[in-house]
Design a protein around this motif. Structure first.
Motif, PDB file in Angstrom:
ATOM      1  N   ALA A 293      43.508  26.791  46.865  1.00  0.00           N
ATOM      2  CA  ALA A 293      42.873  28.107  46.824  1.00  0.00           C
ATOM      3  C   ALA A 293      42.865  28.555  45.373  1.00  0.00           C
ATOM      4  O   ALA A 293      43.917  28.659  44.738  1.00  0.00           O
ATOM      5  N   ASP A 294      41.681  28.817  44.845  1.00  0.00           N
ATOM      6  CA  ASP A 294      41.552  29.073  43.417  1.00  0.00           C
ATOM      7  C   ASP A 294      40.576  30.213  43.180  1.00  0.00           C
ATOM      8  O   ASP A 294      39.576  30.360  43.899  1.00  0.00           O
ATOM      9  N   ALA A 295      40.851  31.028  42.160  1.00  0.00           N
ATOM     10  CA  ALA A 295      39.963  32.130  41.770  1.00  0.00           C
ATOM     11  C   ALA A 295      39.263  31.771  40.472  1.00  0.00           C
ATOM     12  O   ALA A 295      39.890  31.294  39.521  1.00  0.00           O
ATOM     13  N   ALA A 296      37.936  31.999  40.439  1.00  0.00           N
ATOM     14  CA  ALA A 296      37.154  31.720  39.236  1.00  0.00           C
ATOM     15  C   ALA A 296      35.853  32.499  39.302  1.00  0.00           C
ATOM     16  O   ALA A 296      35.228  32.582  40.367  1.00  0.00           O
ATOM     17  N   SER A 297      35.483  33.126  38.176  1.00  0.00           N
ATOM     18  CA  SER A 297      34.206  33.842  38.064  1.00  0.00           C
ATOM     19  C   SER A 297      34.034  34.908  39.138  1.00  0.00           C
ATOM     20  O   SER A 297      32.942  35.098  39.681  1.00  0.00           O
ATOM     21  N   GLY A 298      35.126  35.588  39.475  1.00  0.00           N
ATOM     22  CA  GLY A 298      35.051  36.668  40.447  1.00  0.00           C
ATOM     23  C   GLY A 298      34.991  36.221  41.887  1.00  0.00           C
ATOM     24  O   GLY A 298      34.779  37.035  42.786  1.00  0.00           O
TER      25      GLY A 298
ATOM     26  N   GLU B 199      41.489  45.352  51.210  1.00  0.00           N
ATOM     27  CA  GLU B 199      41.611  46.521  52.091  1.00  0.00           C
ATOM     28  C   GLU B 199      42.383  46.185  53.357  1.00  0.00           C
ATOM     29  O   GLU B 199      43.072  47.045  53.921  1.00  0.00           O
ATOM     30  N   ALA B 200      42.264  44.940  53.805  1.00  0.00           N
ATOM     31  CA  ALA B 200      42.981  44.501  55.003  1.00  0.00           C
ATOM     32  C   ALA B 200      44.399  44.033  54.686  1.00  0.00           C
ATOM     33  O   ALA B 200      45.122  43.581  55.584  1.00  0.00           O
ATOM     34  N   GLY B 201      44.801  44.128  53.405  1.00  0.00           N
ATOM     35  CA  GLY B 201      46.137  43.710  53.011  1.00  0.00           C
ATOM     36  C   GLY B 201      46.309  42.205  52.986  1.00  0.00           C
ATOM     37  O   GLY B 201      47.418  41.693  53.194  1.00  0.00           O
ATOM     38  N   MET B 202      45.213  41.491  52.710  1.00  0.00           N
ATOM     39  CA  MET B 202      45.253  40.030  52.717  1.00  0.00           C
ATOM     40  C   MET B 202      44.857  39.491  51.344  1.00  0.00           C
ATOM     41  O   MET B 202      43.965  40.030  50.690  1.00  0.00           O
ATOM     42  N   ASP B 203      45.528  38.454  50.922  1.00  0.00           N
ATOM     43  CA  ASP B 203      45.191  37.771  49.682  1.00  0.00           C
ATOM     44  C   ASP B 203      44.753  36.361  50.035  1.00  0.00           C
ATOM     45  O   ASP B 203      45.580  35.536  50.457  1.00  0.00           O
ATOM     46  N   PRO B 204      43.467  36.037  49.891  1.00  0.00           N
ATOM     47  CA  PRO B 204      43.011  34.695  50.289  1.00  0.00           C
ATOM     48  C   PRO B 204      43.649  33.562  49.499  1.00  0.00           C
ATOM     49  O   PRO B 204      43.678  32.423  49.967  1.00  0.00           O
ATOM     50  N   LEU B 205      44.204  33.868  48.317  1.00  0.00           N
ATOM     51  CA  LEU B 205      44.859  32.816  47.540  1.00  0.00           C
ATOM     52  C   LEU B 205      46.122  32.301  48.244  1.00  0.00           C
ATOM     53  O   LEU B 205      46.565  31.184  47.983  1.00  0.00           O
ATOM     54  N   THR B 206      46.688  33.114  49.127  1.00  0.00           N
ATOM     55  CA  THR B 206      47.880  32.682  49.866  1.00  0.00           C
ATOM     56  C   THR B 206      47.536  31.688  50.968  1.00  0.00           C
ATOM     57  O   THR B 206      48.447  31.169  51.633  1.00  0.00           O
TER      58      THR B 206
ATOM     59  N   GLU C  55      33.047  35.670  48.028  1.00  0.00           N
ATOM     60  CA  GLU C  55      32.452  36.418  46.921  1.00  0.00           C
ATOM     61  C   GLU C  55      33.203  37.732  46.701  1.00  0.00           C
ATOM     62  O   GLU C  55      34.007  38.168  47.531  1.00  0.00           O
ATOM     63  N   ALA C  56      32.911  38.378  45.560  1.00  0.00           N
ATOM     64  CA  ALA C  56      33.651  39.585  45.162  1.00  0.00           C
ATOM     65  C   ALA C  56      33.652  40.683  46.216  1.00  0.00           C
ATOM     66  O   ALA C  56      34.708  41.284  46.488  1.00  0.00           O
ATOM     67  N   PRO C  57      32.506  41.029  46.850  1.00  0.00           N
ATOM     68  CA  PRO C  57      32.557  42.086  47.878  1.00  0.00           C
ATOM     69  C   PRO C  57      33.507  41.748  49.018  1.00  0.00           C
ATOM     70  O   PRO C  57      34.197  42.632  49.543  1.00  0.00           O
ATOM     71  N   ALA C  58      33.554  40.477  49.391  1.00  0.00           N
ATOM     72  CA  ALA C  58      34.459  40.068  50.458  1.00  0.00           C
ATOM     73  C   ALA C  58      35.907  40.123  50.009  1.00  0.00           C
ATOM     74  O   ALA C  58      36.800  40.465  50.800  1.00  0.00           O
ATOM     75  N   ILE C  59      36.161  39.791  48.755  1.00  0.00           N
ATOM     76  CA  ILE C  59      37.530  39.868  48.235  1.00  0.00           C
ATOM     77  C   ILE C  59      38.062  41.292  48.364  1.00  0.00           C
ATOM     78  O   ILE C  59      39.233  41.513  48.696  1.00  0.00           O
ATOM     79  N   ARG C  60      37.189  42.270  48.141  1.00  0.00           N
ATOM     80  CA  ARG C  60      37.607  43.678  48.297  1.00  0.00           C
ATOM     81  C   ARG C  60      37.962  43.979  49.751  1.00  0.00           C
ATOM     82  O   ARG C  60      38.919  44.728  50.016  1.00  0.00           O
TER      83      ARG C  60
END
Length: 268
Positions: free
Chosen positions: A194-199, A227-234, A218-223
């Motif tokens: 799981a990696d973050a790059a270019s937003g 809001e749901a208290g979730m970090d997709p990188l985990t 994408e960035a809107p989904a990351i927000r």
């Protein structure tokens, strides 16, 4: 034979769901009407002329006048089951997000009276294996109940889950996923990286990101994840099921627009 099969599925669906008091209640209630037409397994027409797209679900599709559009397996059965449930019956509507789509259809949950209480039509269709859960970032109410019903139907091999066309694809077989580009699919596998790059956040399911399956957030989904208290990188290392439309951009991928597209099956 077909009629008896549909009747059996209808009875099974009714037995597999709870009255509305135990189901989808966090909605804006609205008057409905009499269902005068069932277009397919997830769309009905009321006596007022209102077309209702049963939000939260996707039933097998019929061509409906679209040239060259194939009939999906089980599409006729799905339509007949919904007809058995709601045709010529009064229904009420419930809204849980965006209420009208670009085709001017109402985006609503549909409730119909049953012998043992009110039946939530979406949940009944999913419970009978005649629809999949299909959500949007602006319409995400009551998905937990629908996922639970879908899981039971899939494990029992009901309806569409008995047909290879709807099988859950394996993320470690990217060629199989790529063959379904342009289709709505469920893909299951373990997140290698799981990696973050270019937003964006990339969930990579293989070592060769230009060939293997990837889920892209994408960035809107990351927000929405935040809001749901979730970090997709985990999600790195987690066994997950991703659902969405498959495309081909540096290998097969699904764009994730909201957290509910990802079901976490095991964290490690």
């Amino acid at each position: 034979m077909i009629k008896s099969s549909i009747a059996r599925l209808a009875a099974l669906a009714a037995l597999s769901v709870s009255p509305v008091a135990l189901g989808c209640t966090d909605l804006r209630a609205a008057p409905g009407g009499i269902v005068v037409q069932v277009t397919d397994g997830d769309t009905v027409v009321l006596d007022s002329g209102l077309v209702v797209r049963m939000i939260g679900t996707q039933a097998p599709k019929l061509p409906l006048g679209r040239e060259g559009f194939p009939t999906w397996p089980k599409a006729d059965e799905a339509k007949r089951l919904l007809e058995a449930m709601v045709l010529n019956q009064p229904v009420r509507l419930g809204y849980g997000g965006e209420e009208v789509d670009r085709y001017e259809r109402a985006l609503a949950h549909v409730f119909v009276a049953g012998a043992d209480g009110e039946i939530w039509a979406q949940q009944a269709m999913v419970a009978a294996g005649m629809a999949r859960v299909y959500s949007f970032p602006d319409n995400r109410k009551c998905l937990d109940q629908l996922y639970a019903a879908e899981g039971r139907a899939r494990m029992a091999g009901l309806g569409i889950w008995s047909d290879p066309y709807y099988r859950v694809l394996a993320a470690d077989r990217p060629g199989d996923v790529l063959e379904r580009a342009g289709h709505y699919e469920l893909v299951e596998g373990r997140v290698l990286l799981a990696d973050a790059a270019s937003g964006r956040v990339y969930l990579n399911f293989g070592r060769f990101w230009k060939e293997d399956f990837t889920a892209v957030i994408e960035a809107p989904a990351i927000r929405l994840f935040a809001e749901a208290g979730m970090d997709p990188l985990t999600l790195e290392g987690a066994l997950v099921r991703v659902r969405g439309w498959v495309d081909d951009r540096d290998g097969p991928r699904i764009e994730v627009t909201h957290p509910e597209q990802i079901e976490v099956l095991a964290t490690r």
